[in-house]
Design a protein around this motif. Structure first.
Motif, PDB file in Angstrom:
ATOM      1  N   ASP A 195       0.832  -1.213   0.000  1.00  0.00           N
ATOM      2  CA  ASP A 195       0.000   0.000   0.000  1.00  0.00           C
ATOM      3  C   ASP A 195       0.863   1.258   0.000  1.00  0.00           C
ATOM      4  OD1 ASP A 195      -2.338  -1.464  -0.029  1.00  0.00           O
ATOM      5  OD2 ASP A 195      -2.687  -1.300   2.131  1.00  0.00           O
ATOM      6  N   ARG A 196       1.914   1.262   0.809  1.00  0.00           N
ATOM      7  CA  ARG A 196       2.807   2.426   0.848  1.00  0.00           C
ATOM      8  C   ARG A 196       3.552   2.582  -0.478  1.00  0.00           C
ATOM      9  NH1 ARG A 196       6.628   2.212   5.702  1.00  0.00           N
ATOM     10  NH2 ARG A 196       6.749   0.035   5.146  1.00  0.00           N
ATOM     11  N   LEU A 197       3.989   1.464  -1.051  1.00  0.00           N
ATOM     12  CA  LEU A 197       4.650   1.513  -2.356  1.00  0.00           C
ATOM     13  C   LEU A 197       3.709   2.081  -3.408  1.00  0.00           C
ATOM     14  CD1 LEU A 197       6.608  -1.849  -2.554  1.00  0.00           C
ATOM     15  CD2 LEU A 197       7.573   0.420  -2.903  1.00  0.00           C
ATOM     16  N   ARG A 213       4.610   9.550  -7.605  1.00  0.00           N
ATOM     17  CA  ARG A 213       5.793   9.657  -8.461  1.00  0.00           C
ATOM     18  C   ARG A 213       5.420   9.684  -9.943  1.00  0.00           C
ATOM     19  NH1 ARG A 213       9.644  11.731  -7.424  1.00  0.00           N
ATOM     20  NH2 ARG A 213      11.508  11.340  -8.555  1.00  0.00           N
ATOM     21  N   LEU A 214       4.476   8.808 -10.318  1.00  0.00           N
ATOM     22  CA  LEU A 214       4.127   8.644 -11.727  1.00  0.00           C
ATOM     23  C   LEU A 214       2.923   9.467 -12.157  1.00  0.00           C
ATOM     24  CD1 LEU A 214       4.627   4.782 -11.854  1.00  0.00           C
ATOM     25  CD2 LEU A 214       6.183   6.532 -12.749  1.00  0.00           C
ATOM     26  N   GLY A 215       2.150   9.952 -11.206  1.00  0.00           N
ATOM     27  CA  GLY A 215       0.986  10.762 -11.527  1.00  0.00           C
ATOM     28  C   GLY A 215      -0.201   9.953 -11.997  1.00  0.00           C
ATOM     29  N   SER A 216      -0.199   8.653 -11.740  1.00  0.00           N
ATOM     30  CA  SER A 216      -1.292   7.798 -12.193  1.00  0.00           C
ATOM     31  C   SER A 216      -1.387   6.566 -11.301  1.00  0.00           C
ATOM     32  CB  SER A 216      -1.047   7.364 -13.645  1.00  0.00           C
ATOM     33  OG  SER A 216      -1.871   6.276 -13.995  1.00  0.00           O
ATOM     34  N   VAL A 254       3.624  -0.686 -12.248  1.00  0.00           N
ATOM     35  CA  VAL A 254       5.006  -0.642 -11.778  1.00  0.00           C
ATOM     36  C   VAL A 254       5.166  -1.458 -10.500  1.00  0.00           C
ATOM     37  CG1 VAL A 254       6.816   0.882 -10.867  1.00  0.00           C
ATOM     38  CG2 VAL A 254       5.581   1.504 -12.953  1.00  0.00           C
ATOM     39  N   LEU A 255       4.178  -1.402  -9.624  1.00  0.00           N
ATOM     40  CA  LEU A 255       4.228  -2.188  -8.396  1.00  0.00           C
ATOM     41  C   LEU A 255       4.310  -3.678  -8.725  1.00  0.00           C
ATOM     42  CD1 LEU A 255       4.076  -2.274  -5.286  1.00  0.00           C
ATOM     43  CD2 LEU A 255       1.586  -2.352  -5.524  1.00  0.00           C
ATOM     44  N   GLN A 256       3.497  -4.107  -9.659  1.00  0.00           N
ATOM     45  CA  GLN A 256       3.526  -5.510 -10.071  1.00  0.00           C
ATOM     46  C   GLN A 256       4.901  -5.874 -10.646  1.00  0.00           C
ATOM     47  OE1 GLN A 256       0.565  -6.588 -12.961  1.00  0.00           O
ATOM     48  NE2 GLN A 256       1.187  -8.717 -12.990  1.00  0.00           N
ATOM     49  N   ASN A 257       5.436  -5.012 -11.493  1.00  0.00           N
ATOM     50  CA  ASN A 257       6.758  -5.262 -12.071  1.00  0.00           C
ATOM     51  C   ASN A 257       7.844  -5.309 -10.998  1.00  0.00           C
ATOM     52  OD1 ASN A 257       5.682  -5.383 -14.631  1.00  0.00           O
ATOM     53  ND2 ASN A 257       6.203  -3.271 -15.144  1.00  0.00           N
ATOM     54  N   ALA A 258       7.723  -4.451  -9.998  1.00  0.00           N
ATOM     55  CA  ALA A 258       8.721  -4.420  -8.922  1.00  0.00           C
ATOM     56  C   ALA A 258       8.715  -5.735  -8.145  1.00  0.00           C
ATOM     57  CB  ALA A 258       8.456  -3.236  -7.987  1.00  0.00           C
ATOM     58  N   PHE A 259       7.544  -6.235  -7.835  1.00  0.00           N
ATOM     59  CA  PHE A 259       7.487  -7.507  -7.105  1.00  0.00           C
ATOM     60  C   PHE A 259       7.942  -8.672  -7.981  1.00  0.00           C
ATOM     61  CE2 PHE A 259       5.334  -5.319  -3.702  1.00  0.00           C
ATOM     62  CZ  PHE A 259       5.804  -6.007  -2.587  1.00  0.00           C
ATOM     63  N   LEU A 260       7.629  -8.635  -9.263  1.00  0.00           N
ATOM     64  CA  LEU A 260       8.137  -9.673 -10.161  1.00  0.00           C
ATOM     65  C   LEU A 260       9.660  -9.651 -10.216  1.00  0.00           C
ATOM     66  CD1 LEU A 260       5.604  -9.490 -13.145  1.00  0.00           C
ATOM     67  CD2 LEU A 260       5.910 -11.380 -11.522  1.00  0.00           C
ATOM     68  N   ALA A 319      10.022   2.440 -11.564  1.00  0.00           N
ATOM     69  CA  ALA A 319       9.328   3.678 -11.946  1.00  0.00           C
ATOM     70  C   ALA A 319      10.167   4.458 -12.949  1.00  0.00           C
ATOM     71  CB  ALA A 319       9.030   4.527 -10.711  1.00  0.00           C
ATOM     72  N   ALA A 320      11.463   4.556 -12.689  1.00  0.00           N
ATOM     73  CA  ALA A 320      12.343   5.264 -13.623  1.00  0.00           C
ATOM     74  C   ALA A 320      12.345   4.564 -14.980  1.00  0.00           C
ATOM     75  CB  ALA A 320      13.759   5.334 -13.056  1.00  0.00           C
ATOM     76  N   ARG A 321      12.360   3.245 -14.967  1.00  0.00           N
ATOM     77  CA  ARG A 321      12.317   2.472 -16.217  1.00  0.00           C
ATOM     78  C   ARG A 321      11.000   2.736 -16.961  1.00  0.00           C
ATOM     79  NH1 ARG A 321      13.683  -2.173 -14.253  1.00  0.00           N
ATOM     80  NH2 ARG A 321      15.827  -2.042 -14.924  1.00  0.00           N
ATOM     81  N   ALA A 322       9.899   2.770 -16.232  1.00  0.00           N
ATOM     82  CA  ALA A 322       8.588   3.006 -16.855  1.00  0.00           C
ATOM     83  C   ALA A 322       8.524   4.385 -17.489  1.00  0.00           C
ATOM     84  CB  ALA A 322       7.470   2.849 -15.816  1.00  0.00           C
ATOM     85  N   VAL A 323       9.094   5.372 -16.816  1.00  0.00           N
ATOM     86  CA  VAL A 323       9.098   6.736 -17.355  1.00  0.00           C
ATOM     87  C   VAL A 323       9.949   6.798 -18.622  1.00  0.00           C
ATOM     88  CG1 VAL A 323       9.865   9.110 -16.903  1.00  0.00           C
ATOM     89  CG2 VAL A 323       8.546   7.871 -15.174  1.00  0.00           C
TER      90      VAL A 323
END
Length: 172
Positions: free
Chosen positions: A30-32, A39-42, A49-55, A82-86
């Protein structure tokens, strides 16, 4: 001498223990998500991004060996994702109005806060987002951004003072 609970969690994560990943998810997802949405505005981009981070964390689970704070380490992973997604596809920085109301009941206040945060440089804005939206301690933020804790605390206070000064001028 027994191991600390966080060291034990890190060891279990490194072994690929599914229950440990569920525990980590419960401890910080939840905090992430709040941090990533700011950070991403969406909120949708934050979910992706959260899903990708845990993967990424699961795929590179052995890196948890020796990690002192698995939650802070997850914030590092999420920050990198997040930086990668941007870089991959620029994301709109402002939240849609219905999401602004979700995050902040008054859309005008939300836009004022967003405008104030945009006035900060990228490093300062990230510290405020990690502290405010993610609720991290200065120690955890220092781990995430790779700077000394005292530097992070000082930079955070200066960022808040800058926000306070700007907001005071706007609402005199």
């Amino acid at each position: 001498m027994s191991e600390s609970p966080t060291h034990d969690l890190a060891a279990r994560l490194a072994r690929g223990d599914q229950a440990a990943f569920a525990e980590l998810y419960d401890a910080c997802a939840d905090r992430l998500h709040g941090y990533l949405a700011a950070r991403l505005g969406s909120r949708d981009a934050a979910s992706d991004v959260l899903q990708n981070a845990f993967l990424r964390a699961v795929k590179s689970r052995r890196r948890f060996r020796g990690v002192e704070n698995p939650v802070a380490y997850m914030f590092q992973i999420a920050r990198n994702e997040a930086a990668r997604a941007v870089r991959m596809r620029p994301v709109e920085r402002s939240l849609p109005s219905h999401e602004q109301e979700y995050v902040q009941h008054d859309a005008d206040d939300a836009e004022t806060i967003a405008a104030a945060l945009r006035r900060l440089d990228e490093d300062d804005r990230e510290l405020v987002e990690l502290k405010f939206y993610a609720g991290l301690t200065f120690r955890e933020i220092a781990e995430v951004v790779g700077r000394p804790q005292a530097t992070v605390a000082t930079q955070y206070r200066r960022a808040l003072e800058s926000l306070r000064t700007w907001l005071t001028k706007q609402y005199r």
